[in-house]
Design a protein around this motif. Structure first.
Motif, PDB file in Angstrom:
ATOM      1  N   ASP A 197       0.842  -1.214   0.063  1.00 37.05           N
ATOM      2  CA  ASP A 197       0.101   0.079   0.045  1.00 37.05           C
ATOM      3  C   ASP A 197       0.884   1.156  -0.034  1.00 37.05           C
ATOM      4  OD1 ASP A 197      -2.402  -1.491   0.058  1.00 37.05           O
ATOM      5  OD2 ASP A 197      -2.717  -1.050   2.229  1.00 37.05           O
ATOM      6  N   TRP A 217       1.182   4.024  -2.881  1.00 37.18           N
ATOM      7  CA  TRP A 217       0.903   5.683  -2.434  1.00 37.18           C
ATOM      8  C   TRP A 217       1.984   6.530  -2.757  1.00 37.18           C
ATOM      9  CZ3 TRP A 217      -0.980   4.164   3.174  1.00 37.18           C
ATOM     10  CH2 TRP A 217      -2.152   3.519   3.190  1.00 37.18           C
ATOM     11  N   GLU A 262      -4.928   5.546   4.426  1.00 42.73           N
ATOM     12  CA  GLU A 262      -5.525   5.181   3.239  1.00 42.73           C
ATOM     13  C   GLU A 262      -6.909   6.178   2.804  1.00 42.73           C
ATOM     14  OE1 GLU A 262      -6.919   0.675   1.597  1.00 42.73           O
ATOM     15  OE2 GLU A 262      -7.900   1.525   3.759  1.00 42.73           O
TER      16      GLU A 262
END
Length: 146
Positions: A22, A26, A111
Motif C-alpha cells: 500500500d 501511495w 488510506e
C-alpha cells in the motif's frame, strides 16, 4: 512473513506485505501526481493568454492555488507514509505488527487521506482539461473566422 492482520475497516485480512505494498503504491501515486501537476502548470502557462482573453483569470487563479495546495499536501503525505513505513519496519523486527492497533489505525487514516488527495487532484485536473479544451475550441473558431 505470511502472517495476516485483520483490518477492522474492511473485515478482511491483509498481510504485512500488502500493508507495505500500500505504501509503495501511495508513494508512486504521489510522484505521478507531482509530475502531472508540473505538466498541468506548463499547459496553463502555454495557454495563459488565451485563457485571459476568454475571461477565465479568476478560475485559472483558483485552480493554480488548488494545485499548489495539492502539491504541498502530496509532500506532506509522502513524509507521513515514509514515517509509517519506518514504524512498520520496526514492528516487523520486534514481531509486534499484529498487536499494534495504533499502526493499523494510522494505516487506515492514510488510506482515507490518499483516497481524498487523489480525488481532489482528479477534480482539479478535470477542470483544467475542460478549460483548456474550451479555450482551444474558441481559438480554432477564431482562426476559422479570420
Amino acid at each position: 512473513m505470511k502472517s495476516k492482520i485483520l483490518k477492522d475497516w474492511q473485515n478482511r485480512e491483509k498481510s504485512i506485505e500488502e500493508l507495505h505494498n500500500d505504501s509503495i503504491v501511495w508513494i508512486s501515486e504521489i510522484n505521478f501526481i507531482r509530475d502531472e501537476i508540473r505538466f498541468l502548470e506548463h499547459l496553463l502557462k502555454d495557454n495563459y493568454i488565451d485563457c485571459l482573453s476568454a475571461g477565465l483569470y479568476k478560475k485559472i487563479e483558483t485552480l493554480v492555488n488548488q494545485m499548489s495546495f495539492e502539491r504541498v499536501a502530496g509532500k506532506t503525505l509522502e513524509i507521513v507514509i515514509k514515517e509509517q513505513e519506518a514504524v512498520l519496519s520496526n514492528l516487523i523486527k520486534t514481531n509486534s505488527v499484529l498487536s499494534n492497533k495504533n499502526y493499523l489505525d494510522n494505516h487506515r487514516k492514510l488510506e482515507f487521506e490518499m483516497d481524498s488527495f487523489a480525488a481532489k487532484y482528479k477534480r482539479i485536473k478535470k477542470e483544467i482539461f475542460e478549460i483548456i479544451e474550451n479555450v482551444m475550441k474558441q481559438k480554432e473558431q477564431k482562426k476559422l473566422l479570420s
